[in-house]
Design a protein around this motif. Sequence first.
Motif, PDB file in Angstrom:
ATOM      1  N   GLU A 361       0.802  -1.229   0.000  1.00  0.00           N
ATOM      2  CA  GLU A 361       0.000   0.000   0.000  1.00  0.00           C
ATOM      3  C   GLU A 361       0.833   1.277   0.000  1.00  0.00           C
ATOM      4  O   GLU A 361       0.300   2.374  -0.174  1.00  0.00           O
ATOM      5  CB  GLU A 361      -0.898   0.019   1.245  1.00  0.00           C
ATOM      6  N   ARG A 362       2.147   1.165   0.226  1.00  0.00           N
ATOM      7  CA  ARG A 362       2.943   2.357   0.546  1.00  0.00           C
ATOM      8  C   ARG A 362       3.310   3.245  -0.635  1.00  0.00           C
ATOM      9  O   ARG A 362       3.720   4.388  -0.441  1.00  0.00           O
ATOM     10  CB  ARG A 362       4.245   1.934   1.230  1.00  0.00           C
ATOM     11  N   THR A 363       3.215   2.695  -1.856  1.00  0.00           N
ATOM     12  CA  THR A 363       3.541   3.524  -3.023  1.00  0.00           C
ATOM     13  C   THR A 363       2.284   4.306  -3.415  1.00  0.00           C
ATOM     14  O   THR A 363       1.799   4.203  -4.536  1.00  0.00           O
ATOM     15  CB  THR A 363       4.046   2.648  -4.182  1.00  0.00           C
ATOM     16  N   ILE A 433      -2.717  -0.446 -10.605  1.00  0.00           N
ATOM     17  CA  ILE A 433      -2.770   0.975 -10.939  1.00  0.00           C
ATOM     18  C   ILE A 433      -3.980   1.578 -10.244  1.00  0.00           C
ATOM     19  O   ILE A 433      -5.123   1.275 -10.585  1.00  0.00           O
ATOM     20  CB  ILE A 433      -2.868   1.173 -12.469  1.00  0.00           C
ATOM     21  N   ASP A 434      -3.712   2.420  -9.246  1.00  0.00           N
ATOM     22  CA  ASP A 434      -4.764   2.897  -8.335  1.00  0.00           C
ATOM     23  C   ASP A 434      -5.031   4.375  -8.591  1.00  0.00           C
ATOM     24  O   ASP A 434      -4.157   5.219  -8.387  1.00  0.00           O
ATOM     25  CB  ASP A 434      -4.276   2.669  -6.889  1.00  0.00           C
ATOM     26  N   SER A 435      -6.229   4.679  -9.057  1.00  0.00           N
ATOM     27  CA  SER A 435      -6.602   6.088  -9.191  1.00  0.00           C
ATOM     28  C   SER A 435      -8.105   6.198  -9.297  1.00  0.00           C
ATOM     29  O   SER A 435      -8.775   5.288  -9.782  1.00  0.00           O
ATOM     30  CB  SER A 435      -5.968   6.713 -10.434  1.00  0.00           C
ATOM     31  N   VAL A 482     -13.392  -3.881  -8.968  1.00  0.00           N
ATOM     32  CA  VAL A 482     -14.675  -3.192  -9.068  1.00  0.00           C
ATOM     33  C   VAL A 482     -15.137  -2.850  -7.655  1.00  0.00           C
ATOM     34  O   VAL A 482     -15.308  -3.742  -6.819  1.00  0.00           O
ATOM     35  CB  VAL A 482     -15.739  -4.073  -9.767  1.00  0.00           C
ATOM     36  N   MET A 483     -15.298  -1.555  -7.397  1.00  0.00           N
ATOM     37  CA  MET A 483     -15.754  -1.126  -6.086  1.00  0.00           C
ATOM     38  C   MET A 483     -17.276  -1.262  -6.001  1.00  0.00           C
ATOM     39  O   MET A 483     -17.975  -1.043  -6.991  1.00  0.00           O
ATOM     40  CB  MET A 483     -15.416   0.350  -5.826  1.00  0.00           C
ATOM     41  N   ALA A 484     -17.760  -1.582  -4.802  1.00  0.00           N
ATOM     42  CA  ALA A 484     -19.202  -1.679  -4.596  1.00  0.00           C
ATOM     43  C   ALA A 484     -19.785  -0.266  -4.448  1.00  0.00           C
ATOM     44  O   ALA A 484     -20.083   0.204  -3.347  1.00  0.00           O
ATOM     45  CB  ALA A 484     -19.500  -2.536  -3.371  1.00  0.00           C
ATOM     46  N   ALA A 566      -9.280   0.674  10.707  1.00  0.00           N
ATOM     47  CA  ALA A 566      -9.126   1.268  12.040  1.00  0.00           C
ATOM     48  C   ALA A 566      -8.515   2.663  11.987  1.00  0.00           C
ATOM     49  O   ALA A 566      -7.750   3.051  12.864  1.00  0.00           O
ATOM     50  CB  ALA A 566      -8.288   0.339  12.919  1.00  0.00           C
ATOM     51  N   PHE A 567      -8.884   3.412  10.936  1.00  0.00           N
ATOM     52  CA  PHE A 567      -8.428   4.807  10.831  1.00  0.00           C
ATOM     53  C   PHE A 567      -8.710   5.577  12.115  1.00  0.00           C
ATOM     54  O   PHE A 567      -7.976   6.458  12.518  1.00  0.00           O
ATOM     55  CB  PHE A 567      -9.143   5.516   9.673  1.00  0.00           C
ATOM     56  N   SER A 568      -9.832   5.216  12.753  1.00  0.00           N
ATOM     57  CA  SER A 568     -10.255   5.932  13.958  1.00  0.00           C
ATOM     58  C   SER A 568      -9.270   5.749  15.120  1.00  0.00           C
ATOM     59  O   SER A 568      -9.326   6.490  16.092  1.00  0.00           O
ATOM     60  CB  SER A 568     -11.645   5.450  14.361  1.00  0.00           C
ATOM     61  N   PHE A 569      -8.387   4.756  15.015  1.00  0.00           N
ATOM     62  CA  PHE A 569      -7.403   4.545  16.097  1.00  0.00           C
ATOM     63  C   PHE A 569      -6.018   5.015  15.664  1.00  0.00           C
ATOM     64  O   PHE A 569      -5.005   4.591  16.193  1.00  0.00           O
ATOM     65  CB  PHE A 569      -7.383   3.071  16.522  1.00  0.00           C
ATOM     66  N   ARG A 570      -5.993   5.882  14.651  1.00  0.00           N
ATOM     67  CA  ARG A 570      -4.715   6.418  14.178  1.00  0.00           C
ATOM     68  C   ARG A 570      -3.954   7.052  15.326  1.00  0.00           C
ATOM     69  O   ARG A 570      -4.541   7.749  16.153  1.00  0.00           O
ATOM     70  CB  ARG A 570      -4.938   7.452  13.076  1.00  0.00           C
ATOM     71  N   GLY A 571      -2.664   6.804  15.375  1.00  0.00           N
ATOM     72  CA  GLY A 571      -1.860   7.313  16.484  1.00  0.00           C
ATOM     73  C   GLY A 571      -1.570   6.196  17.478  1.00  0.00           C
ATOM     74  O   GLY A 571      -0.541   6.195  18.135  1.00  0.00           O
ATOM     75  N   GLY A 595      -5.584  -8.206  -0.294  1.00  0.00           N
ATOM     76  CA  GLY A 595      -5.862  -6.909   0.296  1.00  0.00           C
ATOM     77  C   GLY A 595      -4.697  -5.962   0.090  1.00  0.00           C
ATOM     78  O   GLY A 595      -3.557  -6.390  -0.112  1.00  0.00           O
ATOM     79  N   ILE A 596      -5.033  -4.675   0.111  1.00  0.00           N
ATOM     80  CA  ILE A 596      -4.004  -3.646   0.056  1.00  0.00           C
ATOM     81  C   ILE A 596      -3.563  -3.426   1.497  1.00  0.00           C
ATOM     82  O   ILE A 596      -4.376  -3.021   2.342  1.00  0.00           O
ATOM     83  CB  ILE A 596      -4.555  -2.358  -0.581  1.00  0.00           C
ATOM     84  N   VAL A 597      -2.323  -3.738   1.772  1.00  0.00           N
ATOM     85  CA  VAL A 597      -1.862  -3.784   3.162  1.00  0.00           C
ATOM     86  C   VAL A 597      -0.432  -3.263   3.288  1.00  0.00           C
ATOM     87  O   VAL A 597       0.273  -3.110   2.291  1.00  0.00           O
ATOM     88  CB  VAL A 597      -1.869  -5.245   3.691  1.00  0.00           C
TER      89      VAL A 597
HETATM   90  N1  THG Z   1      -9.895  -0.084  -1.877  1.00  0.00           N
HETATM   91  C1  THG Z   1      -9.236  -0.014  -3.039  1.00  0.00           C
HETATM   92  N2  THG Z   1      -8.162   0.777  -3.201  1.00  0.00           N
HETATM   93  C2  THG Z   1      -7.720   1.540  -2.183  1.00  0.00           C
HETATM   94  C3  THG Z   1      -8.375   1.509  -0.951  1.00  0.00           C
HETATM   95  C4  THG Z   1      -9.501   0.666  -0.805  1.00  0.00           C
HETATM   96  N3  THG Z   1      -6.641   2.343  -2.333  1.00  0.00           N
HETATM   97  C5  THG Z   1      -6.241   3.268  -1.327  1.00  0.00           C
HETATM   98  C6  THG Z   1      -6.546   2.755   0.076  1.00  0.00           C
HETATM   99  N4  THG Z   1      -7.913   2.285   0.097  1.00  0.00           N
HETATM  100  C7  THG Z   1      -5.606   1.639   0.454  1.00  0.00           C
HETATM  101  N5  THG Z   1      -4.277   2.133   0.730  1.00  0.00           N
HETATM  102  C8  THG Z   1      -3.911   2.659   1.953  1.00  0.00           C
HETATM  103  C9  THG Z   1      -2.611   3.118   2.092  1.00  0.00           C
HETATM  104  C10 THG Z   1      -2.190   3.611   3.305  1.00  0.00           C
HETATM  105  C11 THG Z   1      -3.051   3.666   4.380  1.00  0.00           C
HETATM  106  C12 THG Z   1      -4.350   3.208   4.247  1.00  0.00           C
HETATM  107  C13 THG Z   1      -4.789   2.692   3.014  1.00  0.00           C
HETATM  108  C14 THG Z   1      -2.601   4.206   5.679  1.00  0.00           C
HETATM  109  N6  THG Z   1      -1.627   5.093   5.722  1.00  0.00           N
HETATM  110  C15 THG Z   1      -1.110   5.672   6.940  1.00  0.00           C
HETATM  111  C16 THG Z   1      -2.223   6.407   7.726  1.00  0.00           C
HETATM  112  O1  THG Z   1      -3.009   7.110   7.068  1.00  0.00           O
HETATM  113  O2  THG Z   1      -2.234   6.296   8.921  1.00  0.00           O
HETATM  114  C17 THG Z   1      -0.094   6.716   6.578  1.00  0.00           C
HETATM  115  C18 THG Z   1       1.127   6.500   7.320  1.00  0.00           C
HETATM  116  C19 THG Z   1       2.260   7.262   6.726  1.00  0.00           C
HETATM  117  O3  THG Z   1       2.103   8.414   6.312  1.00  0.00           O
HETATM  118  O4  THG Z   1       3.311   6.651   6.618  1.00  0.00           O
HETATM  119  O5  THG Z   1      -3.151   3.843   6.696  1.00  0.00           O
HETATM  120  O6  THG Z   1     -10.129   0.550   0.242  1.00  0.00           O
HETATM  121  N7  THG Z   1      -9.653  -0.782  -4.050  1.00  0.00           N
END
Ligand code: THG
Length: 634
Positions: A361-363, A433-435, A482-484, A566-571, A595-597
Amino acid sequence: MAANDTRSPLTELLQQRILVLDGAMGTMLQRYGLEEADFRGERFADHASDLRGNNDLLSITRPDVLAEVHRAFLDAGADILETNTFTATSISQEDYGLAHLAREINLAAAEVALREARAASTPDRPRFVAGSIGPTNRTLSISPDVNDPTFRNLTFDELRASYFEQIDALIEGGVDLLLAETSFDTLNMKAALFAIEDAFAARGRRLPVMVSGTITDRSGRTLSGQTIESFWYSVAHARPLSIGLNCALGGAEMRPYVEALDSVATCLVSCYPNAGLPNAFGGYDETPEQTGATLREFAQNGWLNLVGGCCGTTPEHIAAIREAVEGCAPRRPRGSDGITHLCGLEPFDIRPELGFVMVGERTNVTGSRKFARLIKSEDYESALEVAVEQVRGGANLIDVNMDEGMLDSERAMTTFLNLVATEPEVARVPIMIDSSKWSVIEAGLKCVQGKGIVNSISLKEGEDAFRAQARTILQYGAAVVVMAFDEDGQAATVERKVEICRRAYRILTEELGFPPEDIIFDPNILTVGTGLAEHNNYAVDFIRATSEIKRMCPGCKVSGGVSNIAFSFRGNEPVRRAFHSAFLHHACKAGMDMGIVNAKQVQDDVYEKIDKELLSFVEDVLLNRRDDATERML
Ligand code: THG
């Protein structure tokens, strides 16, 4: 709609026996000792640059010589002649200042070959003409500038347009089939295949298409670094009549690669090798008997449908080859295995028994502050390191996302993917390719020679836009996420997720012929633990929808962006990580394939090792086991 759906005397014959292509035009032309004046003729007497060596020009200036060579190969028993058009694109002819003649050369070459082939045809021995389409003298996956690996001296669209001109002329000239050959860069081949589809659409009719690649040396790779299996997976979307190998190697050296093609190809297989490896003087020494014996062995193994000769092969070679494969049964193509075959330089299959697939997921400029900073400062080399780390950390694919308001996202996507193509450690894996911008996705598709994944399309803007995008993705040969999502927005409940995915699946498979195994549904991983009650069931909804979608849409895969959960637990990273692994544990049981991880973390954070007390709090939230789960968690 598929190329091999074309029923014709050729395809009928191929069911009965192995067909023989002709041999090398170049070697034969050398026998005539043609001079500069022969190449020029009267018409090009005053041309500014040398024309000797521009063999394709002879179709205009010495068609008599070409006719003789064609006749010699027909007499030797060739079933299929190749037009003398290997370098007859505007791009290749530019070297001679004759780019404007591409169309005329192809028409002339088709005319000579067809006249001879028709004259030699009898009712029980029809002869055919294949329009030869070479790789050109430029390459889309490799930089010609050692100081700038992101540089290319040609774009996908330029090459596609140049190929279109050639192919359209070959079809107009009346050839029976097309042969895109000697491919050393699969991205060039994809441009040719795209142009072939363009030409078929423009002319309202299809021809069978042969695809042939070149393994450059004993590395077993194409010049642009792909294995032969990857080459096949990268072009399979075009549903060619045949896939095969020619040039560079002799038959004996091709053995493992022909065998590999036999084990994967769902179409026919061809092999027309050089007359051995070149000697010290660049000549070819293999005797007709040797070439014949090698191809006979391949044919007896049941590997082949089409044989012939490339550099250094003469009518004597073709006669020997023809005799050698006489009576050998043609290969029976294998059926589709229903597996999701992706590839970068190397193949990668998505199959449950091989475990969960991790997409790095990092790129992603919105998912990583570090990556965003590097891309914005145009430090692409360091950004590439982020990709390298992802792959070293265990990512099976990498997700690349450049969606940021301050960026020229199309350019950033192009530059980064061009750079990735030159780094074997990353280029090895398929690209996602994610956009959310279609133009950025298409820019990305023009840079990947392998079979990647488009992330993503949806029914957000209705069925017509969805269909058009899916068709284009098919033409580039990618799988799709394909997103829902539909006209009413993002699906949050099980019912909406399943309903939208089923609708998309029906359109893709029934209307467009999209292979089910290349459809990856993302039923939206939405954030839990936000404090809003309506978010409490998000994980449960995803998990339930996953098993239902897998059941209702046979062959499809399910994916999701795991770090969203778990975005809500960021930090509080330890808690987030516990959420990720607990979520994956349950979602994978329900059938989530990939999964994108953050690949490294997922590998380290094994479910069984999560602290039991923490896990019970996490699962209370995740599985929506109690109304006060989030407060207790905090
Ligand atoms: N579905 C599909 N594509 C996607 C998503 C999805 N692409 C984008 C995203 N969601 C998946 N990719 C990420 C990449 C990073 C993070 C979450 C999802 C992430 N980043 C840290 C954060 O925000 O806390 C950033 C940390 C840092 O800056 O180093 O969590 O759902 N098809």
